[in-house]
Design a protein around this motif. Structure first.
Motif: not given
Length: 423
Positions: A340, A361-364, A409, A413
């Motif tokens: 992140t 981030t890991r999710s984005a 969010w 995240a």
């Protein structure tokens, strides 16, 4: 010779969407396209239909038949259910061509026979005349350098078989899978398998031995010629020419089993149109190209994972299924998890590609910069300074509800932990 800001080569869904978007932004466009495909049919999902409508392609949507109930059995007895719209590729292509009859769009009916760099940009030759364009968008389908999955072929044939219940059906056989579309007047059968596994002319008989629903259909007279087209997943390799852009299957082609080809092509058209407008207005071509390439890579990995999962469900049926699933799993292997952090990366903003601070981030992994219209990096700074939601909303000129959603969010995240900075 016609002069234009942009030459769009190909008039499929992605090419037409790009041309229309560019013209709406004031660019002069020439669309160069050969004859549409004949005979083939395919299924469109509800979101693909909605995406066509969002692009203003109402005439193309009017050619679709449906929704038709979808059925079948997959893997070890999993029932397939749902609905889809039946698209005749020739009828859709004709409607798309009509949709290019707009101010600022000129049309040349005939394939591009030569595309070459020139002092003004590009020179394009076609049987209908030449074009001089600053930029080129190649929407002519699968061509050029690529990364790809196993070579797959889709064979299609329409039969004069009348039924009482229009529907679509999907089911596996040992060397591939079958999709049939019954509109009540005729049935279109498509078989997809690995090129070279067996003689394609024997596929229909082989599949009928394993799929009882095919037998009465194949006994009916054939209507029109058979069709054959590539069905493998491919990712076009990004070129180095800042004036040449690819969209649709020229950039990203999906295995039809993922069921998202036209939808992803139209999504890609949004990014490519924004990139081209950015370059025409003097923006950074390199930044725009990085944004489009990252968008394509993300879609490539996600859709390979989807298709690979479907193949894995039938892994017990033999080598075709297990080997294709394994190949897609290797290709879809995600990039290493991102730590992140904050970086400057290209983003899509108001129809243009611009550099902005984003939260990686890991999710984005491509970076997120807004949620519900709230810029994430400034919000994160305010939260770290102790600002409450009402104060942050006032300072960012956003509603408290939108700020609360963006804050959720950030929490989800894991972005409220200490960050590294890549600025």
């Amino acid at each position: 010779m016609r002069a234009a800001d942009v030459a769009v080569l190909g008039a499929g869904p992605a090419g037409v969407a790009v041309a229309r978007r560019l013209a709406a932004q004031g660019a002069s466009v020439v669309v160069v396209s050969g004859a549409p495909p004949a005979g083939a049919r395919e299924g469109y999902s509800a979101r693909t239909r909605a995406r066509l409508l969002a692009e203003g392609l109402d005439e193309a949507v009017a050619t679709l038949v449906g929704p038709l109930a979808r059925s079948g059995v997959w893997g070890e007895g999993r029932a397939v259910a749902g609905a889809e719209w039946l698209a005749d590729r020739a009828a859709v292509a004709a409607a798309l061509w009509r949709a290019t009859a707009l101010p600022r769009i000129a049309r040349l009916e005939g394939p591009a026979t030569r595309v070459a760099r020139a002092t003004h940009g590009f020179a394009i030759d076609s049987p209908a005349g030449g074009v001089a364009a600053r930029l080129v968008v190649d929407a002519r389908g699968r061509r050029g350098p690529q990364s790809r999955g196993p070579l797959l072929l889709a064979l299609g044939q329409r039969f004069q078989f009348r039924s009482r219940a229009p529907r679509t059906f999907i089911g596996p056989w040992s060397r591939g899978w079958c999709w049939l579309a019954d509109d009540g007047e005729s049935v279109y059968v498509q078989l997809a398998g690995r090129a070279g596994d067996a003689a394609p002319r024997a596929w229909f008989a082989d599949a009928a031995r394993e799929i009882p629903a095919l037998r009465p259909i194949l006994a009916a007279p054939r209507a029109g010629p058979a069709t054959a087209r590539p069905a493998h997943a491919r990712l076009g390799r990004a070129g180095t020419d800042p004036g040449l852009w690819r969209v649709g299957d020229a950039a990203l082609a999906l295995d039809p089993l993922s069921g998202q080809g036209v939808f992803e092509a139209l999504r890609g058209a949004v990014a490519v149109a924004a990139a081209v407008v950015t370059v025409l207005e003097g923006g950074d071509a390199g930044s725009a190209a990085r944004f489009v390439a990252a968008r394509h890579r993300e879609s490539w990995r996600a859709t390979l994972a989807t298709a690979g999962g479907f193949y894995a469900e039938n892994g017990q049926r033999g080598r075709f299924w297990s080997e294709t699933a394994a190949a897609y799993a290797r290709l879809a292997e995600p990039a290493a998890p991102e730590a992140t952090r904050i970086e400057r990366r290209p983003v899509l903003e108001d129809g243009r590609i611009r550099e902005r601070e984003v939260l990686v981030t890991r999710s984005a992994p491509r970076g997120a910069w807004v949620v519900d219209g709230v810029p994430l990096v400034p919000l994160l700074a305010l939260v770290r300074d102790g600002a409450a939601i009402p104060d942050a909303a006032a300072r960012l000129d956003r509603s408290p509800a939108a700020v609360a959603a963006a804050l959720e969010w950030l929490k989800g995240a894991g972005a409220l932990a200490p960050l590294s900075s890549g600025v």
